[in-house]
Scaffold this motif. Structure first.
Motif, PDB file in Angstrom:
ATOM      1  N   ARG A   1       0.929  -1.328  -0.089  1.00 24.89           N
ATOM      2  CA  ARG A   1      -0.097   0.064  -0.089  1.00 24.89           C
ATOM      3  C   ARG A   1       0.790   1.228   0.101  1.00 24.89           C
ATOM      4  O   ARG A   1       0.260   2.352   0.027  1.00 24.89           O
ATOM      5  CB  ARG A   1      -0.713   0.027   1.293  1.00 24.89           C
ATOM      6  CG  ARG A   1      -2.091  -0.996   1.260  1.00 24.89           C
ATOM      7  CD  ARG A   1      -2.550  -1.163   2.414  1.00 24.89           C
ATOM      8  NE  ARG A   1      -3.092   0.341   3.039  1.00 24.89           N
ATOM      9  CZ  ARG A   1      -4.623   0.528   2.636  1.00 24.89           C
ATOM     10  NH1 ARG A   1      -5.310  -0.419   2.022  1.00 24.89           N
ATOM     11  NH2 ARG A   1      -4.865   1.600   2.982  1.00 24.89           N
TER      12      ARG A   1
ATOM     13  N   GLU B   1      -4.372   7.003  -3.522  1.00 24.84           N
ATOM     14  CA  GLU B   1      -5.809   7.019  -3.468  1.00 24.84           C
ATOM     15  C   GLU B   1      -6.055   8.100  -2.253  1.00 24.84           C
ATOM     16  O   GLU B   1      -7.164   8.877  -2.761  1.00 24.84           O
ATOM     17  CB  GLU B   1      -6.177   5.668  -2.824  1.00 24.84           C
ATOM     18  CG  GLU B   1      -6.305   4.606  -3.897  1.00 24.84           C
ATOM     19  CD  GLU B   1      -6.748   3.304  -3.142  1.00 24.84           C
ATOM     20  OE1 GLU B   1      -6.839   3.289  -1.928  1.00 24.84           O
ATOM     21  OE2 GLU B   1      -6.914   2.293  -3.926  1.00 24.84           O
TER      22      GLU B   1
ATOM     23  N   SER C   1       2.653  -2.508  -5.812  1.00 19.77           N
ATOM     24  CA  SER C   1       2.208  -1.088  -5.447  1.00 19.77           C
ATOM     25  C   SER C   1       2.163  -0.045  -6.648  1.00 19.77           C
ATOM     26  O   SER C   1       1.161   0.723  -6.710  1.00 19.77           O
ATOM     27  CB  SER C   1       2.567  -0.529  -4.187  1.00 19.77           C
ATOM     28  OG  SER C   1       1.885   0.513  -3.935  1.00 19.77           O
TER      29      SER C   1
ATOM     30  N   ASN D   1      -5.225   0.389  -7.208  1.00 17.70           N
ATOM     31  CA  ASN D   1      -6.160   0.009  -6.257  1.00 17.70           C
ATOM     32  C   ASN D   1      -5.170  -0.641  -5.040  1.00 17.70           C
ATOM     33  O   ASN D   1      -4.847  -1.878  -5.149  1.00 17.70           O
ATOM     34  CB  ASN D   1      -7.216  -0.800  -6.671  1.00 17.70           C
ATOM     35  CG  ASN D   1      -8.549  -0.789  -5.538  1.00 17.70           C
ATOM     36  OD1 ASN D   1      -8.235  -1.547  -4.845  1.00 17.70           O
ATOM     37  ND2 ASN D   1      -9.491   0.248  -5.625  1.00 17.70           N
ATOM     38  N   ALA D   2      -5.625  -0.111  -3.890  1.00 14.85           N
ATOM     39  CA  ALA D   2      -4.842  -0.613  -2.817  1.00 14.85           C
ATOM     40  C   ALA D   2      -5.247  -2.204  -2.228  1.00 14.85           C
ATOM     41  O   ALA D   2      -4.610  -3.040  -1.918  1.00 14.85           O
ATOM     42  CB  ALA D   2      -4.741   0.344  -1.660  1.00 14.85           C
ATOM     43  N   GLU D   3      -6.773  -2.299  -2.506  1.00 20.08           N
ATOM     44  CA  GLU D   3      -7.431  -3.463  -2.081  1.00 20.08           C
ATOM     45  C   GLU D   3      -7.101  -4.630  -3.255  1.00 20.08           C
ATOM     46  O   GLU D   3      -6.776  -5.652  -2.828  1.00 20.08           O
ATOM     47  CB  GLU D   3      -9.007  -3.157  -1.917  1.00 20.08           C
ATOM     48  CG  GLU D   3      -9.109  -2.339  -0.952  1.00 20.08           C
ATOM     49  CD  GLU D   3      -8.808  -2.611   0.763  1.00 20.08           C
ATOM     50  OE1 GLU D   3      -8.806  -3.712   0.733  1.00 20.08           O
ATOM     51  OE2 GLU D   3      -8.366  -1.640   1.159  1.00 20.08           O
TER      52      GLU D   3
ATOM     53  N   LEU E   1      -3.516  -5.777  -2.148  1.00 16.96           N
ATOM     54  CA  LEU E   1      -3.516  -6.670  -1.046  1.00 16.96           C
ATOM     55  C   LEU E   1      -3.923  -8.145  -1.381  1.00 16.96           C
ATOM     56  O   LEU E   1      -3.233  -8.974  -1.032  1.00 16.96           O
ATOM     57  CB  LEU E   1      -4.510  -6.116   0.129  1.00 16.96           C
ATOM     58  CG  LEU E   1      -3.784  -4.980   0.753  1.00 16.96           C
ATOM     59  CD1 LEU E   1      -4.818  -4.271   1.808  1.00 16.96           C
ATOM     60  CD2 LEU E   1      -2.602  -5.429   1.584  1.00 16.96           C
ATOM     61  N   GLY E   2      -4.901  -8.225  -2.091  1.00 16.24           N
ATOM     62  CA  GLY E   2      -5.442  -9.358  -2.540  1.00 16.24           C
ATOM     63  C   GLY E   2      -4.295 -10.253  -3.351  1.00 16.24           C
ATOM     64  O   GLY E   2      -4.227 -11.370  -3.277  1.00 16.24           O
TER      65      GLY E   2
END
Length: 275
Positions: free
Chosen positions: A76, A83, A161, A166-168, A171-172
């Protein structure tokens, strides 16, 4: 250079204020304390005792926990600033993309490496206080292996990153990537070799390209030259490389791979839309 230092300082201060850093620090320091309090250092199992037995347990935990901890805390780094609008704000100052990107990387490297080094120093201090013999040569090389493993997963996090906005989603993807690397350690490799007609050299090549497997073989071979707790892939790799050559490879390969990922991440970051 001054701006680079400011970004490093800003990222370190931001990490110190976050809950993940406190949790990360407590996990590693707590593991060492737990090993000593539980009597692991005082016990002898399969010929291992003292600090050597504790480091063996620490290796097994680091193989699983360390990569995912680093990935979820670094993936992130760039995307979250993008974001939140912090990236646009920071770049409104006389700050280059190179200074921002590598400043964030250096700051996050400090916060990733520090808990690991503190945990190892703490183990030495407590071990010396208890009169436990400290294998300095083994401990020093094991520290290099840990830093190399941390560096390569730090670079993976920054690459992801930079590529995924998109940060989410980042993460996924990081979680799936970690599961993929974790799957291709000895047990999965042996299963693949037994159930398919794939050439064994392909299987062993996959093993030496997986930084988790490289760390695992190199770290355990320090304490167990017979490799009783690893498996056939390790025997083949050490036989082909030689112990000294594989020791060098296990440190240099993650560092070189990490540098390539960092540079790739930077070029992706510099060429994509920043906001």
């Amino acid at each position: 250079m001054k701006n680079l230092g400011l970004i490093v300082k800003l990222d370190i201060m931001e990490s110190f204020r976050s809950k993940w850093f406190a949790f990360y620090l407590v996990i590693f320091a707590g593991l060492i304390a737990t090993f000593f309090v539980s009597g692991v250092v005082d016990s002898r199992v399969a010929g291992f005792s003292g600090l050597t037995r504790m480091l063996l347990l620490f290796i097994q935990i680091c193989v699983v926990i360390l990569p995912i901890f680093i990935l979820i805390t670094t993936v992130r780094s760039v995307s979250a600033d993008r974001e939140a609008g912090a990236l646009e704000y920071l770049l409104s100052f006389p700050l280059s993309l190179r200074e921002y990107y590598f400043g964030k990387a250096l700051g996050r490297a400090f916060t990733v490496f520090m808990p690991i080094l503190l945990a190892l120093v703490l183990s030495c201090v407590i071990g010396a206080a208890k009169g436990v013999e400290i294998p300095w040569g083994v401990l020093g090389f094991y520290t290099l292996l840990l830093l190399a493993l941390s560096f390569v997963f730090l670079s993976f996090g920054f690459l992801i990153s930079s590529v995924i906005k998109n940060a989410e989603m980042g993460l996924g993807f990081s979680f799936l990537f970690w599961l993929f690397l974790l799957a291709f350690i000895d047990l999965a490799l042996i299963g693949l070799m037994m159930k398919s007609s794939i050439n064994e050299n392909v299987i062993y090549t996959i093993a030496v390209l997986n930084p988790i497997e490289v760390f695992r073989i190199a770290a355990i071979s320090l304490f167990d030259p017979n490799l009783a707790v690893i498996g056939p892939a390790a025997y083949f790799i050490l036989e082909e490389f030689g112990r000294l050559n594989f020791a060098l490879y296990s440190v240099l390969y993650p560092v070189i791979l990490g540098c390539v990922c960092f540079l790739t991440g930077y070029f992706c970051f510099a060429r994509k839309d920043l906001v």
